[in-house]
Design a protein around this motif. Structure first.
Motif, PDB file in Angstrom:
ATOM      1  N   ILE A   5      44.458  16.221  38.375  1.00  0.00           N
ATOM      2  CA  ILE A   5      45.541  16.524  37.426  1.00  0.00           C
ATOM      3  C   ILE A   5      46.679  15.541  37.635  1.00  0.00           C
ATOM      4  CG2 ILE A   5      47.201  18.263  36.647  1.00  0.00           C
ATOM      5  CD1 ILE A   5      44.241  18.972  36.124  1.00  0.00           C
ATOM      6  N   ILE A   6      47.148  14.941  36.540  1.00  0.00           N
ATOM      7  CA  ILE A   6      48.296  14.037  36.588  1.00  0.00           C
ATOM      8  C   ILE A   6      49.426  14.652  35.762  1.00  0.00           C
ATOM      9  CG2 ILE A   6      49.189  11.758  36.008  1.00  0.00           C
ATOM     10  CD1 ILE A   6      46.410  10.643  36.332  1.00  0.00           C
ATOM     11  N   LEU A   7      50.600  14.778  36.363  1.00  0.00           N
ATOM     12  CA  LEU A   7      51.779  15.284  35.659  1.00  0.00           C
ATOM     13  C   LEU A   7      52.683  14.119  35.288  1.00  0.00           C
ATOM     14  CD1 LEU A   7      52.731  18.395  37.852  1.00  0.00           C
ATOM     15  CD2 LEU A   7      51.214  18.299  35.871  1.00  0.00           C
ATOM     16  N   SER A   8      52.970  13.961  34.008  1.00  0.00           N
ATOM     17  CA  SER A   8      53.874  12.939  33.478  1.00  0.00           C
ATOM     18  C   SER A   8      53.162  11.601  33.306  1.00  0.00           C
ATOM     19  CB  SER A   8      55.109  12.756  34.371  1.00  0.00           C
ATOM     20  OG  SER A   8      55.914  11.690  33.916  1.00  0.00           O
ATOM     21  N   SER A   9      53.581  10.886  32.279  1.00  0.00           N
ATOM     22  CA  SER A   9      53.011   9.565  32.004  1.00  0.00           C
ATOM     23  C   SER A   9      53.792   8.443  32.675  1.00  0.00           C
ATOM     24  CB  SER A   9      52.977   9.314  30.491  1.00  0.00           C
ATOM     25  OG  SER A   9      54.299   9.251  29.967  1.00  0.00           O
ATOM     26  N   ARG A  10      54.897   8.770  33.321  1.00  0.00           N
ATOM     27  CA  ARG A  10      55.725   7.732  33.943  1.00  0.00           C
ATOM     28  C   ARG A  10      54.930   6.909  34.949  1.00  0.00           C
ATOM     29  NH1 ARG A  10      61.717  10.593  34.674  1.00  0.00           N
ATOM     30  NH2 ARG A  10      62.459  10.045  32.603  1.00  0.00           N
ATOM     31  N   GLN A  11      54.961   5.609  34.751  1.00  0.00           N
ATOM     32  CA  GLN A  11      54.338   4.597  35.604  1.00  0.00           C
ATOM     33  C   GLN A  11      52.821   4.503  35.441  1.00  0.00           C
ATOM     34  OE1 GLN A  11      56.400   2.788  38.557  1.00  0.00           O
ATOM     35  NE2 GLN A  11      57.057   4.634  39.608  1.00  0.00           N
ATOM     36  N   LEU A  12      52.203   5.336  34.616  1.00  0.00           N
ATOM     37  CA  LEU A  12      50.751   5.276  34.484  1.00  0.00           C
ATOM     38  C   LEU A  12      50.289   3.922  33.942  1.00  0.00           C
ATOM     39  CD1 LEU A  12      49.576   8.789  33.216  1.00  0.00           C
ATOM     40  CD2 LEU A  12      49.888   7.940  35.545  1.00  0.00           C
ATOM     41  N   GLY A  13      51.128   3.274  33.145  1.00  0.00           N
ATOM     42  CA  GLY A  13      50.770   1.974  32.601  1.00  0.00           C
ATOM     43  C   GLY A  13      50.658   0.885  33.652  1.00  0.00           C
ATOM     44  N   TYR A  14      51.222   1.134  34.844  1.00  0.00           N
ATOM     45  CA  TYR A  14      51.173   0.143  35.922  1.00  0.00           C
ATOM     46  C   TYR A  14      50.073   0.449  36.936  1.00  0.00           C
ATOM     47  CZ  TYR A  14      55.880  -0.442  34.027  1.00  0.00           C
ATOM     48  OH  TYR A  14      56.948  -0.610  33.183  1.00  0.00           O
ATOM     49  N   LEU A  15      49.393   1.573  36.751  1.00  0.00           N
ATOM     50  CA  LEU A  15      48.348   1.992  37.687  1.00  0.00           C
ATOM     51  C   LEU A  15      47.041   1.268  37.388  1.00  0.00           C
ATOM     52  CD1 LEU A  15      47.236   3.878  39.898  1.00  0.00           C
ATOM     53  CD2 LEU A  15      46.923   5.623  38.115  1.00  0.00           C
ATOM     54  N   LYS A  16      46.476   0.648  38.398  1.00  0.00           N
ATOM     55  CA  LYS A  16      45.191  -0.030  38.255  1.00  0.00           C
ATOM     56  C   LYS A  16      44.147   0.761  39.049  1.00  0.00           C
ATOM     57  CE  LYS A  16      47.335  -4.562  37.628  1.00  0.00           C
ATOM     58  NZ  LYS A  16      47.493  -5.953  38.153  1.00  0.00           N
ATOM     59  N   ILE A  17      43.121   1.242  38.340  1.00  0.00           N
ATOM     60  CA  ILE A  17      42.156   2.137  38.967  1.00  0.00           C
ATOM     61  C   ILE A  17      40.851   1.405  39.252  1.00  0.00           C
ATOM     62  CG2 ILE A  17      40.946   4.335  38.761  1.00  0.00           C
ATOM     63  CD1 ILE A  17      43.081   5.276  36.874  1.00  0.00           C
ATOM     64  N   PRO A  18      40.434   1.344  40.511  1.00  0.00           N
ATOM     65  CA  PRO A  18      39.174   0.696  40.861  1.00  0.00           C
ATOM     66  C   PRO A  18      37.983   1.389  40.197  1.00  0.00           C
ATOM     67  CG  PRO A  18      40.538   1.036  42.807  1.00  0.00           C
ATOM     68  CD  PRO A  18      41.175   1.799  41.696  1.00  0.00           C
ATOM     69  N   GLN A  19      36.936   0.636  39.963  1.00  0.00           N
ATOM     70  CA  GLN A  19      35.767   1.157  39.273  1.00  0.00           C
ATOM     71  C   GLN A  19      35.135   2.330  40.012  1.00  0.00           C
ATOM     72  OE1 GLN A  19      35.091   0.028  36.254  1.00  0.00           O
ATOM     73  NE2 GLN A  19      33.488   1.565  35.996  1.00  0.00           N
ATOM     74  N   GLN A  20      35.121   2.292  41.347  1.00  0.00           N
ATOM     75  CA  GLN A  20      34.498   3.380  42.089  1.00  0.00           C
ATOM     76  C   GLN A  20      35.216   4.702  41.894  1.00  0.00           C
ATOM     77  OE1 GLN A  20      35.997   0.673  43.559  1.00  0.00           O
ATOM     78  NE2 GLN A  20      36.581   1.099  45.685  1.00  0.00           N
ATOM     79  N   ILE A  21      36.547   4.634  41.629  1.00  0.00           N
ATOM     80  CA  ILE A  21      37.286   5.860  41.347  1.00  0.00           C
ATOM     81  C   ILE A  21      37.016   6.325  39.924  1.00  0.00           C
ATOM     82  CG2 ILE A  21      39.611   6.814  41.012  1.00  0.00           C
ATOM     83  CD1 ILE A  21      40.545   5.310  43.422  1.00  0.00           C
ATOM     84  N   LEU A  22      36.984   5.416  38.982  1.00  0.00           N
ATOM     85  CA  LEU A  22      36.707   5.789  37.581  1.00  0.00           C
ATOM     86  C   LEU A  22      35.354   6.472  37.436  1.00  0.00           C
ATOM     87  CD1 LEU A  22      37.999   2.677  35.581  1.00  0.00           C
ATOM     88  CD2 LEU A  22      38.969   4.984  35.595  1.00  0.00           C
ATOM     89  N   GLN A  23      34.393   6.064  38.225  1.00  0.00           N
ATOM     90  CA  GLN A  23      33.055   6.635  38.140  1.00  0.00           C
ATOM     91  C   GLN A  23      32.951   8.003  38.792  1.00  0.00           C
ATOM     92  OE1 GLN A  23      30.668   3.567  39.945  1.00  0.00           O
ATOM     93  NE2 GLN A  23      30.642   2.281  38.100  1.00  0.00           N
ATOM     94  N   ALA A  24      33.907   8.319  39.665  1.00  0.00           N
ATOM     95  CA  ALA A  24      33.805   9.568  40.422  1.00  0.00           C
ATOM     96  C   ALA A  24      34.846  10.613  40.049  1.00  0.00           C
ATOM     97  CB  ALA A  24      33.905   9.258  41.921  1.00  0.00           C
ATOM     98  N   VAL A  25      35.814  10.228  39.207  1.00  0.00           N
ATOM     99  CA  VAL A  25      36.948  11.118  38.930  1.00  0.00           C
ATOM    100  C   VAL A  25      37.160  11.279  37.428  1.00  0.00           C
ATOM    101  CG1 VAL A  25      39.437  11.432  39.221  1.00  0.00           C
ATOM    102  CG2 VAL A  25      38.088  10.439  41.082  1.00  0.00           C
ATOM    103  N   GLU A  26      37.456  12.507  37.007  1.00  0.00           N
ATOM    104  CA  GLU A  26      37.948  12.733  35.655  1.00  0.00           C
ATOM    105  C   GLU A  26      39.437  13.051  35.752  1.00  0.00           C
ATOM    106  OE1 GLU A  26      36.287  16.002  33.556  1.00  0.00           O
ATOM    107  OE2 GLU A  26      37.017  17.516  34.961  1.00  0.00           O
ATOM    108  N   PHE A  27      40.235  12.332  34.979  1.00  0.00           N
ATOM    109  CA  PHE A  27      41.687  12.481  35.012  1.00  0.00           C
ATOM    110  C   PHE A  27      42.158  13.284  33.807  1.00  0.00           C
ATOM    111  CE2 PHE A  27      40.946   8.557  37.429  1.00  0.00           C
ATOM    112  CZ  PHE A  27      41.722   8.788  38.560  1.00  0.00           C
ATOM    113  N   ILE A  28      42.891  14.357  34.071  1.00  0.00           N
ATOM    114  CA  ILE A  28      43.480  15.169  33.006  1.00  0.00           C
ATOM    115  C   ILE A  28      44.992  15.043  33.118  1.00  0.00           C
ATOM    116  CG2 ILE A  28      43.702  17.455  31.990  1.00  0.00           C
ATOM    117  CD1 ILE A  28      41.015  18.164  33.196  1.00  0.00           C
ATOM    118  N   ALA A  29      45.630  14.502  32.088  1.00  0.00           N
ATOM    119  CA  ALA A  29      47.076  14.278  32.105  1.00  0.00           C
ATOM    120  C   ALA A  29      47.796  15.373  31.332  1.00  0.00           C
ATOM    121  CB  ALA A  29      47.409  12.919  31.510  1.00  0.00           C
ATOM    122  N   PHE A  30      48.845  15.906  31.928  1.00  0.00           N
ATOM    123  CA  PHE A  30      49.729  16.862  31.269  1.00  0.00           C
ATOM    124  C   PHE A  30      51.045  16.147  30.989  1.00  0.00           C
ATOM    125  CE2 PHE A  30      46.647  19.555  33.280  1.00  0.00           C
ATOM    126  CZ  PHE A  30      46.518  20.654  32.426  1.00  0.00           C
TER     127      PHE A  30
END
Length: 416
Positions: A5-30
């Motif tokens: 769970i991610i709260l707030s969109s602040r700074q999300l545009g600067y977050l770089k997510i490695p491929q191994q995390i993208l394959q293992a995690v589902e992100f739900i933003a509130f």
């Protein structure tokens, strides 16, 4: 698959997510509906789901989401989230409350309160034997003591600010009875609790720390261009990264380590502001359980080749291997190049012209205008009221030259 769970969109545009995390995690933003409207497509691409949440309060800088709305959605998910994270100061306490109620690992509300309430924070730091300003809760405006009485305890110059806000929102520097009266007039209708504290003279710095359990894995410091409240007086806000090898950097980090250990480490990441007097005495100003804001993340990435949001995410997910692979054997990263950022405040009036950078300044400089011709500006009340941002990096001599020219640069002209 892990749900985060991610709260707030602040700074999300600067977050770089490695491929191994993208394959293992589902992100739900509130996020709020207003945030949803401006969310970049590049961020939408890696979010599994976006939920728009009602806002129950907004102080001009920080907003608060409706907790019950979020809880209801989380309780109906097919699995319990593995983590609840935020990079937004205003959502750190809500994130801790949700963790407590859902029994999810991470910083608790009991700990986060030390990072949100500035009076509790300073009391904790003072009890740890570290220097802090003299500070107390102010009563309602109608019961404020006169300046002469306050002066006896806090000195001739003092600061009035909310105990639970950010971004230099509603911060007042008081030098005399007239300043106190003007502050009271503006605060009278603001629904926030305020503190008064001694003004500490010196240079302002911030130290950013990231921990893996009780092991410090990242530490870096920045010298502010000026006190953050000066943005409201027409001066640019900004910072320049300090070389990790400097003696001053080591002193600031050592002080910050003592401070955040007193406040608690389960928040993983801390942004601590410190004042250094002309004779070298360090005073604690405040600390937040979050990464730095403004353009500091991008500045650090240029300076050190490391995205601290990605590092923070890895630690939150319990991916020690990834976190340690991003850092060296020491928490002090190697300085690849010098770097600074500047943020220019809104003025008053109708925008006449957006000025280009001075001739000859082009290499490794990013300038972004957040204003356009014929916009109407009504001054600067907080760090969110800016018109232009600049990010620069390179060799020390080049950065020195650019910094000297841009500190007095006027990106916006107004009709007289």
């Amino acid at each position: 698959m892990i749900t985060v769970i991610i709260l707030s969109s602040r700074q999300l545009g600067y977050l770089k997510i490695p491929q191994q995390i993208l394959q293992a995690v589902e992100f739900i933003a509130f996020i709020s509906s207003a945030e949803h409207e401006t969310l970049a497509s590049s961020t939408r691409d890696w979010l599994t789901k976006i939920e728009c949440v009602p806002i129950i309060s907004h102080d001009g800088v920080l907003w608060k989401y409706k907790k019950e709305f979020i809880l209801d959605i989380i309780n109906n998910l097919p699995r319990i989230p593995g983590a609840i994270i935020t990079f937004d100061e205003g959502s750190t306490f809500l994130a801790s409350q949700l963790r407590d109620e859902l029994r999810i690992p991470g910083a608790s509300a009991e700990e986060i309160k030390f990072y949100r309430d500035k009076l509790i924070m300073k009391s904790c730091i003072s009890n740890a034997g570290l220097k802090t300003p003299t500070a107390d809760l102010l009563p309602t405006v109608a019961e404020w003591p006169p300046y002469a009485v306050l002066e006896q305890r806090y000195g001739s110059r003092m600061v009035i600010k909310p105990i639970d806000s950010a971004g230099s929102n509603s911060v007042f520097i008081i030098n005399n009875s007239k300043d106190l009266g003007e502050a009271s007039d503006q605060i009278r209708n603001i629904n926030l609790k305020f503190e008064v504290e001694s003004y500490i003279d010196g240079k302002l710095y911030h130290c950013d720390t990231i921990w893996l359990d009780d092991k410090l894995i990242f530490a870096a410091c920045t010298e502010y261009v000026a006190h953050t409240v000066e943005l409201q007086n027409g001066f640019p806000l900004g910072g320049r990264v300090l070389n990790p090898k400097l003696n001053l950097t080591q002193k600031l980090v050592n002080f910050s380590i003592k401070a955040v250990k007193a406040l608690g480490l389960t928040s993983i990441v801390q942004h601590t502001e410190l004042m250094v007097s002309p004779n070298g005495i360090i005073t604690f100003i405040e600390s937040g359980a979050r990464p730095p804001g403004m353009l500091v993340v991008q500045m650090y990435e240029r300076a050190f080749g490391l995205n601290i949001l990605t590092l923070t995410l890895a630690v939150n997910l319990g991916d020690a291997r990834l976190a340690l692979s991003m850092t060296s054997n020491t928490p002090y990263p190697s300085l690849i190049q010098d770097a600074f950022y500047l943020v220019y405040p809104r003025g008053h009036g109708l925008v006449k012209k957006l000025n280009p950078l001075p001739i000859g300044l082009t290499d490794n400089i990013d300038i972004i205008f957040h204003a356009k011709k014929y916009d109407i500006h009504n001054g600067c009340r907080s760090n969110l009221d800016f018109t232009t941002t600049v990010l620069c990096s390179g060799g020390k001599n080049y950065v020195d030259e650019v910094f000297a020219k841009l500190i007095n640069f006027k990106p916006i002209e107004y009709f007289s």
